[in-house]
Design an enzyme around this catalytic site. Structure first.
Site, PDB file in Angstrom:
ATOM      1  N   ASP A  41       0.807  -1.134  -0.130  1.00  0.00           N
ATOM      2  CA  ASP A  41       0.221   0.052   0.020  1.00  0.00           C
ATOM      3  C   ASP A  41       0.815   1.341  -0.062  1.00  0.00           C
ATOM      4  O   ASP A  41       0.635   2.172  -0.685  1.00  0.00           O
ATOM      5  CB  ASP A  41      -1.035   0.048   1.330  1.00  0.00           C
ATOM      6  CG  ASP A  41      -1.781   1.341   1.319  1.00  0.00           C
ATOM      7  OD1 ASP A  41      -2.670   1.479   0.580  1.00  0.00           O
ATOM      8  OD2 ASP A  41      -1.647   1.919   2.262  1.00  0.00           O
ATOM      9  N   SER A 110      -6.472  -6.164  -1.899  1.00  0.00           N
ATOM     10  CA  SER A 110      -5.529  -6.490  -0.809  1.00  0.00           C
ATOM     11  C   SER A 110      -4.402  -7.361  -1.140  1.00  0.00           C
ATOM     12  O   SER A 110      -3.278  -7.112  -0.769  1.00  0.00           O
ATOM     13  CB  SER A 110      -6.370  -6.842   0.582  1.00  0.00           C
ATOM     14  OG  SER A 110      -7.300  -5.946   0.987  1.00  0.00           O
ATOM     15  N   GLU A 113      -1.777  -5.575  -3.535  1.00  0.00           N
ATOM     16  CA  GLU A 113      -1.205  -4.747  -2.485  1.00  0.00           C
ATOM     17  C   GLU A 113       0.123  -5.726  -1.784  1.00  0.00           C
ATOM     18  O   GLU A 113       1.331  -5.279  -1.968  1.00  0.00           O
ATOM     19  CB  GLU A 113      -1.733  -3.774  -1.180  1.00  0.00           C
ATOM     20  CG  GLU A 113      -2.414  -2.832  -1.921  1.00  0.00           C
ATOM     21  CD  GLU A 113      -3.605  -2.395  -0.975  1.00  0.00           C
ATOM     22  OE1 GLU A 113      -3.871  -0.965  -1.081  1.00  0.00           O
ATOM     23  OE2 GLU A 113      -3.773  -3.174   0.092  1.00  0.00           O
TER      24      GLU A 113
END
Length: 227
Positions: A41, A110, A113
């Site tokens: 991220d 997610s 990332e």
């Protein structure tokens, strides 16, 4: 043929990046990907900011902020995950699979990332190796789509209000898990400015909870006649 983002020297690192907590809970000894997700991220935030800064020398800060958010929001990262072939590579627990986890934008984004974070470590933290791969994905996104998304993002609109009103400070999001099973965790986010709470949000994903908090804050500001 695998996408270049999946070309790892350390295959164990890639497996960890693909491993959701629900899978690790069902399989002793497996490491989940949450720390890698955190790293990825941060890397995507940096690369997207640099990408926009270099490609649009005429663009103002507020516009770059909106567009950066649009390039790395949950929906767009989920699309990248699908494009590079992560969908059915994700290692999910059985409950998560039954609840449609392979199609979950939250899980896909997610995992993407986490893979980015893992790739960065796998290439000895050489940003010059990772950067062109990510920028190629950014190049594939229609500028029109980025512009449309950037104009409606609630977190960006709240940030613009805060910076216009208070100067260079930013809204702060405090997000934590408050319940739910591993395959559908629930999060609560509180957005504050100068340590004063402005809004709350609840959702099944961290980013969505933050978005809801920003929307709640904007709603309250509108009621007060401040926007």
């Amino acid at each position: 043929m695998d996408h270049k983002l999946l070309n790892f020297t350390n295959e164990k690192l890639l497996l960890q990046a693909l491993t959701h907590r629900s899978y690790a809970n069902e399989n002793s000894g497996e490491l989940h990907n949450e720390r890698l997700e955190f790293l990825g991220d941060a890397i995507l935030t940096f690369i997207s900011g640099e990408y926009l800064y270099c490609r649009h020398p005429e663009m103002a800060e507020d516009e770059m902020t909106r567009r950066r958010s649009a390039l790395v929001d949950e929906k767009q990262l989920a699309k990248f995950a699908t494009e590079v072939g992560l969908t059915f590579r994700m290692r999910l627990g059985q409950g998560m699979i039954r609840s449609g986890g392979y199609q979950s934008p939250n899980l896909l984004s997610s995992t993407f990332e986490a893979v980015v974070g893992a790739y960065y470590l796998d290439c000895d933290r050489k940003m010059e190796v990772l950067r062109p791969i990510i920028e190629e994905l950014f190049d594939s996104v229609s500028p029109t789509i980025v512009e449309l998304r950037s104009n409606i993002d609630s977190k960006n609109r709240l940030q613009e209000y805060v910076q216009t009103t208070f100067g260079s400070i930013l809204p702060k999001y405090t997000t934590k898990r408050i319940g739910g099973p591993d395959h559908a965790p629930e999060y609560q986010s509180i957005v504050s400015v100068n340590d004063e709470p402005y809004g709350k949000g609840k959702a099944c994903g961290k980013k969505e909870a933050e978005k809801q908090a920003a929307e709640n804050a904007l709603s309250e500001l509108k009621k007060q006649g401040k926007i």
